[in-house]
Design a protein around this motif. Structure first.
Motif, PDB file in Angstrom:
ATOM      1  N   ARG A  66      10.515  -4.824   3.673  1.00 32.82           N
ATOM      2  CA  ARG A  66       9.662  -5.379   2.615  1.00 32.82           C
ATOM      3  C   ARG A  66       8.319  -5.825   3.192  1.00 32.82           C
ATOM      4  O   ARG A  66       7.262  -5.528   2.628  1.00 32.82           O
ATOM      5  N   LEU A  67       8.350  -6.495   4.340  1.00 37.78           N
ATOM      6  CA  LEU A  67       7.106  -6.948   4.966  1.00 37.78           C
ATOM      7  C   LEU A  67       6.226  -5.772   5.373  1.00 37.78           C
ATOM      8  O   LEU A  67       5.000  -5.832   5.249  1.00 37.78           O
TER       9      LEU A  67
ATOM     10  N   ARG B  45       6.130  -2.772   3.930  1.00 36.36           N
ATOM     11  CA  ARG B  45       5.529  -2.202   2.716  1.00 36.36           C
ATOM     12  C   ARG B  45       4.389  -3.090   2.208  1.00 36.36           C
ATOM     13  O   ARG B  45       3.329  -2.594   1.820  1.00 36.36           O
ATOM     14  N   GLU B  46       4.593  -4.403   2.235  1.00 35.93           N
ATOM     15  CA  GLU B  46       3.548  -5.314   1.769  1.00 35.93           C
ATOM     16  C   GLU B  46       2.316  -5.252   2.677  1.00 35.93           C
ATOM     17  O   GLU B  46       1.188  -5.210   2.186  1.00 35.93           O
ATOM     18  N   GLU B  47       2.517  -5.250   3.984  1.00 28.10           N
ATOM     19  CA  GLU B  47       1.392  -5.208   4.918  1.00 28.10           C
ATOM     20  C   GLU B  47       0.658  -3.871   4.826  1.00 28.10           C
ATOM     21  O   GLU B  47      -0.564  -3.822   4.959  1.00 28.10           O
TER      22      GLU B  47
ATOM     23  N   ASP C  21       0.321  -2.161   2.094  1.00 27.92           N
ATOM     24  CA  ASP C  21      -0.497  -2.290   0.885  1.00 27.92           C
ATOM     25  C   ASP C  21      -1.747  -3.129   1.156  1.00 27.92           C
ATOM     26  O   ASP C  21      -2.837  -2.805   0.673  1.00 27.92           O
ATOM     27  N   VAL C  22      -1.591  -4.214   1.924  1.00 29.40           N
ATOM     28  CA  VAL C  22      -2.741  -5.051   2.278  1.00 29.40           C
ATOM     29  C   VAL C  22      -3.757  -4.223   3.064  1.00 29.40           C
ATOM     30  O   VAL C  22      -4.958  -4.247   2.774  1.00 29.40           O
TER      31      VAL C  22
END
Length: 138
Positions: free
Chosen positions: A39-40, A42-44, A46-47
């Motif tokens: 999850r981290l 995928r989020e990073e 996106d950032v």
């Protein structure tokens, strides 16, 4: 000089794909640590993609403004300045720094996920068959 717009770069996604071979999936069976790291990541990613898009937009803006001057199509800038480079230069520098930080963070997360994956796939350490300690001196 006309510039053709380029598609937005997906730097975050490309970084993950190069390090892991693909984007991690949401797999609750992989365990809490792996699911959290996935999850981290995928989020990073996106950032980082968002930062890369902002950087691309700022660079294209600066290129467009300076191209007008270089081509002689923007005569008013010869008499005064509106701070094109004063405005965009620091923004581009800041976005480059943020991008570098995000790439390093994302790379670290990917390496952590790979290490966790290798640790769970590796066989358990062998049990030592050394003679046990005797009780009461026996």
């Amino acid at each position: 000089m006309t510039r053709t717009p380029r598609p937005a770069h997906r730097l975050g996604e490309a970084t993950v794909r190069s390090l892991l071979g693909g984007m991690p999936v949401r797999d609750p069976a992989s365990g809490q640590a792996a699911a959290l790291l996935s999850r981290l990541i995928r989020e990073e990613a996106d950032v980082l993609d968002g930062i890369a898009e902002q950087l691309h937009q700022q660079a294209e803006y600066a290129i467009g403004q300076l191209s007008r001057v270089a081509d002689g199509r923007d005569q008013y800038r010869h008499r005064s300045t509106d701070g094109v480079l004063q405005l965009t230069g620091p923004q581009i520098d800041m976005l480059l720094a943020r991008s570098g930080d995000a790439v390093r963070h994302l790379t670290g997360l990917c390496h952590a996920l790979k290490a966790l994956s290798q640790a769970t796939v590796a066989p358990a350490p062998a049990v030592s068959h050394a003679p046990g300690r005797r009780l009461n001196g026996r």
